[in-house]
Design a protein around this motif. Structure first.
Motif, PDB file in Angstrom:
ATOM      1  N   ALA A 110       0.283  11.953  27.159  1.00 51.98           N
ATOM      2  CA  ALA A 110       1.851  11.353  27.149  1.00 51.98           C
ATOM      3  C   ALA A 110       1.600  10.029  26.805  1.00 51.98           C
ATOM      4  O   ALA A 110       2.780   9.501  26.389  1.00 51.98           O
ATOM      5  CB  ALA A 110       2.413  12.002  28.455  1.00 51.98           C
ATOM      6  N   LEU A 111       0.929   9.234  27.584  1.00 57.12           N
ATOM      7  CA  LEU A 111       0.868   7.721  27.638  1.00 57.12           C
ATOM      8  C   LEU A 111      -0.088   7.104  26.657  1.00 57.12           C
ATOM      9  O   LEU A 111      -0.005   6.008  26.200  1.00 57.12           O
ATOM     10  CB  LEU A 111       0.434   7.267  29.093  1.00 57.12           C
ATOM     11  CG  LEU A 111       1.380   7.572  30.326  1.00 57.12           C
ATOM     12  CD1 LEU A 111       0.652   7.173  31.467  1.00 57.12           C
ATOM     13  CD2 LEU A 111       2.721   7.070  30.251  1.00 57.12           C
ATOM     14  N   LYS A 112      -1.066   7.861  26.106  1.00 56.72           N
ATOM     15  CA  LYS A 112      -2.041   7.125  25.165  1.00 56.72           C
ATOM     16  C   LYS A 112      -1.526   6.888  23.889  1.00 56.72           C
ATOM     17  O   LYS A 112      -1.673   5.907  23.285  1.00 56.72           O
ATOM     18  CB  LYS A 112      -3.162   8.394  25.047  1.00 56.72           C
ATOM     19  CG  LYS A 112      -4.265   7.795  24.526  1.00 56.72           C
ATOM     20  CD  LYS A 112      -5.631   8.621  24.412  1.00 56.72           C
ATOM     21  CE  LYS A 112      -6.807   8.063  23.897  1.00 56.72           C
ATOM     22  NZ  LYS A 112      -8.016   9.033  24.090  1.00 56.72           N
ATOM     23  N   TYR A 124       0.827   3.043  28.925  1.00 60.95           N
ATOM     24  CA  TYR A 124       0.161   2.925  30.201  1.00 60.95           C
ATOM     25  C   TYR A 124      -0.032   1.594  30.733  1.00 60.95           C
ATOM     26  O   TYR A 124       0.142   1.411  31.950  1.00 60.95           O
ATOM     27  CB  TYR A 124      -1.246   3.243  29.755  1.00 60.95           C
ATOM     28  CG  TYR A 124      -2.263   3.436  30.763  1.00 60.95           C
ATOM     29  CD1 TYR A 124      -2.402   4.387  32.030  1.00 60.95           C
ATOM     30  CD2 TYR A 124      -3.195   2.206  31.061  1.00 60.95           C
ATOM     31  CE1 TYR A 124      -3.046   4.311  32.937  1.00 60.95           C
ATOM     32  CE2 TYR A 124      -4.183   2.013  32.185  1.00 60.95           C
ATOM     33  CZ  TYR A 124      -3.925   3.140  33.127  1.00 60.95           C
ATOM     34  OH  TYR A 124      -5.073   2.896  34.184  1.00 60.95           O
ATOM     35  N   GLN A 125       0.304   0.437  29.950  1.00 67.17           N
ATOM     36  CA  GLN A 125       0.230  -0.866  30.458  1.00 67.17           C
ATOM     37  C   GLN A 125       1.553  -0.881  31.070  1.00 67.17           C
ATOM     38  O   GLN A 125       1.362  -1.734  32.325  1.00 67.17           O
ATOM     39  CB  GLN A 125       0.089  -1.803  28.956  1.00 67.17           C
ATOM     40  CG  GLN A 125      -1.283  -1.769  28.623  1.00 67.17           C
ATOM     41  CD  GLN A 125      -1.386  -2.839  27.397  1.00 67.17           C
ATOM     42  OE1 GLN A 125      -0.314  -3.443  26.992  1.00 67.17           O
ATOM     43  NE2 GLN A 125      -2.427  -2.772  26.726  1.00 67.17           N
ATOM     44  N   PHE A 126       2.685  -0.399  30.679  1.00 69.84           N
ATOM     45  CA  PHE A 126       3.945  -0.934  31.259  1.00 69.84           C
ATOM     46  C   PHE A 126       3.894   0.152  32.622  1.00 69.84           C
ATOM     47  O   PHE A 126       4.254  -0.636  33.629  1.00 69.84           O
ATOM     48  CB  PHE A 126       5.003  -0.046  30.508  1.00 69.84           C
ATOM     49  CG  PHE A 126       6.459  -0.311  31.108  1.00 69.84           C
ATOM     50  CD1 PHE A 126       7.314  -1.375  30.975  1.00 69.84           C
ATOM     51  CD2 PHE A 126       6.761   0.846  31.992  1.00 69.84           C
ATOM     52  CE1 PHE A 126       8.432  -1.345  31.685  1.00 69.84           C
ATOM     53  CE2 PHE A 126       8.100   0.953  32.813  1.00 69.84           C
ATOM     54  CZ  PHE A 126       8.809  -0.023  32.601  1.00 69.84           C
ATOM     55  N   HIS A 210      10.745   2.128  28.036  1.00 59.18           N
ATOM     56  CA  HIS A 210      10.802   0.827  28.260  1.00 59.18           C
ATOM     57  C   HIS A 210       9.444  -0.002  28.011  1.00 59.18           C
ATOM     58  O   HIS A 210       9.305  -1.234  28.230  1.00 59.18           O
ATOM     59  CB  HIS A 210      11.097   0.516  29.700  1.00 59.18           C
ATOM     60  CG  HIS A 210      12.689   1.096  29.960  1.00 59.18           C
ATOM     61  ND1 HIS A 210      13.846   0.650  29.729  1.00 59.18           N
ATOM     62  CD2 HIS A 210      12.793   2.438  30.967  1.00 59.18           C
ATOM     63  CE1 HIS A 210      14.746   1.463  30.220  1.00 59.18           C
ATOM     64  NE2 HIS A 210      14.186   2.475  30.819  1.00 59.18           N
ATOM     65  N   LYS A 211       8.435   0.567  27.318  1.00 56.52           N
ATOM     66  CA  LYS A 211       7.256  -0.158  27.223  1.00 56.52           C
ATOM     67  C   LYS A 211       7.148  -1.247  26.069  1.00 56.52           C
ATOM     68  O   LYS A 211       6.623  -2.101  26.324  1.00 56.52           O
ATOM     69  CB  LYS A 211       6.308   1.012  26.511  1.00 56.52           C
ATOM     70  CG  LYS A 211       6.627   1.400  25.220  1.00 56.52           C
ATOM     71  CD  LYS A 211       5.716   2.774  24.659  1.00 56.52           C
ATOM     72  CE  LYS A 211       6.062   3.476  23.510  1.00 56.52           C
ATOM     73  NZ  LYS A 211       5.296   4.205  22.916  1.00 56.52           N
ATOM     74  N   PRO A 216       7.734  -8.112  31.652  1.00 57.76           N
ATOM     75  CA  PRO A 216       7.261  -9.020  32.567  1.00 57.76           C
ATOM     76  C   PRO A 216       8.117 -10.152  33.109  1.00 57.76           C
ATOM     77  O   PRO A 216       8.010 -10.575  33.944  1.00 57.76           O
ATOM     78  CB  PRO A 216       5.987  -9.715  31.643  1.00 57.76           C
ATOM     79  CG  PRO A 216       5.638  -8.666  30.691  1.00 57.76           C
ATOM     80  CD  PRO A 216       7.177  -7.793  30.295  1.00 57.76           C
ATOM     81  N   MET A 217       9.171 -10.471  31.953  1.00 66.85           N
ATOM     82  CA  MET A 217      10.183 -11.613  32.301  1.00 66.85           C
ATOM     83  C   MET A 217      10.896 -10.805  33.206  1.00 66.85           C
ATOM     84  O   MET A 217      11.351 -11.431  34.341  1.00 66.85           O
ATOM     85  CB  MET A 217      10.717 -12.089  31.178  1.00 66.85           C
ATOM     86  CG  MET A 217      11.976 -12.865  31.372  1.00 66.85           C
ATOM     87  SD  MET A 217      11.246 -14.623  31.999  1.00 66.85           S
ATOM     88  CE  MET A 217      10.686 -15.439  30.383  1.00 66.85           C
TER      89      MET A 217
END
Length: 335
Positions: A110-112, A124-126, A210-211, A216-217
């Motif tokens: 799902a995240l890949k 995944y980073q998000f 939302h990825k 970050p901001m």
């Protein structure tokens, strides 16, 4: 002789491949909250005091209070982040290195999102950066409380002659209990706790939705807003700070944060295209590097930290100190 253009290209190439620069990006990717706290600590101890003391037509003692607040806030912020984020960072690295051990196959799929490695996917980073950057928001309340408590003793160090009473207060200030996060949680349960959240389908949907946002901001702004709100409230409650100084100190914090948020989003938008160009050139210069995507992730995390830090600690203190001084003077006159 090399032309200016060639010199510029060589300079940038040296930056792209500099091992210390890349190490810094890796730290930002793995522990964004601590990177932001470290940036704040560096700027607050040098740039901000210079900016505050350069402000004309302001009360000398008010400037000292502003500097004391800056020192206390950054020192406490870095200390809290160091203790709170190291266990979290180690746990997340375990999942990064061996996702099959901690995550379900459905979660990985799902995240890949078609990438070769799970750690390279935006989803995944998000999902993981929400833990890493969110730590700053969680520690915002204790940071603000301790910052406010430390202002009187720091003032005693800055002005020992005029702050004799403050030195007595400093001796009576006791460290807040329950703020030492180091070793508070066993490593493996913490790792499994993060994995459990990542395995939640609703959280996966939220991450994928939302990825591509400017998270970050957004998270940095949320952290600063929460921290400032709590600090202002604690300032007015603190009986060890002179009543005449409270209003200016609280106004300075509120004005600084408000201006920082507006300026931060504006500058972030202006630098959007140059950042994308920088990332493109960085990728080309570091082709084949096993940690390339981790470095790119670090650039995205470091960007808002450097923008907000530069504005908050270098530019705004000059104007915020002046405006806070005027606000305090008007209130005092009307009383």
């Amino acid at each position: 002789m090399l032309s200016n253009k060639q010199m510029k290209v060589n300079f940038l190439n040296n930056i792209y491949k500099n091992r210390y620069f890349k190490k810094g990006l890796e730290v930002a990717a793995n522990n964004g909250a601590l990177f932001s706290a470290g940036t704040a600590l560096t700027l607050s101890t040098v740039a901000r005091p210079i900016s505050i003391y350069a402000t004309p037509h302001t009360d000398k003692e008010n400037r000292k209070f502003a500097v004391a607040k800056s020192f206390a806030s950054s020192l406490i912020g870095f200390g809290l982040m160091l203790g709170a984020t190291l266990p979290m960072s180690k746990s997340m690295k375990k999942i990064d290195a061996n996702p099959d051990k901690y995550l379900k196959k459905d979660t990985i799929n799902a995240l890949k999102d078609g990438t070769k490695k799970l750690t390279e996917s935006k989803g995944y980073q998000f999902a993981t950066q929400m833990f890493k950057l969110g730590t700053g928001a969680i520690t915002g309340i204790p940071k603000a409380v301790v910052t406010c408590a430390l202002i009187p003793p720091i003032m005693a160090l800055i002005s020992p002659k005029k702050q004799k009473e403050q030195s007595k207060i400093a001796n009576n200030v006791q460290p807040k209990k329950g703020l030492n996060f180091t070793g508070a949680l066993p490593k493996e349960p913490l790792t499994k706790g993060f994995a459990k959240i990542l395995n939640n389908k609703n959280y996966q949907s939220f991450a994928n939705k939302h990825k591509d946002s400017n998270y970050p901001m957004h998270l940095s702004v949320l952290t600063d807003t929460l921290n400032t709100a709590v600090f202002m409230e604690e300032t007015y409650r603190n009986k060890k700070i002179n009543e005449d100084r409270k209003r200016v100190l609280a106004a300075n914090a509120g004005i600084s944060t408000g201006m920082s948020i507006v300026g931060g989003y504006t500058l972030d938008k202006v630098l959007d295209k140059p950042t994308k160009k920088f990332i493109k050139n960085f990728r080309e210069a570091n082709k084949g590097d096993a940690k390339l995507e981790k470095y790119v992730e670090g650039i995205k995390i470091a960007k808002p930290a450097l923008i907000l830090g530069g504005i908050y600690y270098c530019i705004i203190p000059f104007f915020a100190t002046l405006l806070a001084e005027q606000t305090g003077a008007k209130k005092k006159t009307s009383c």
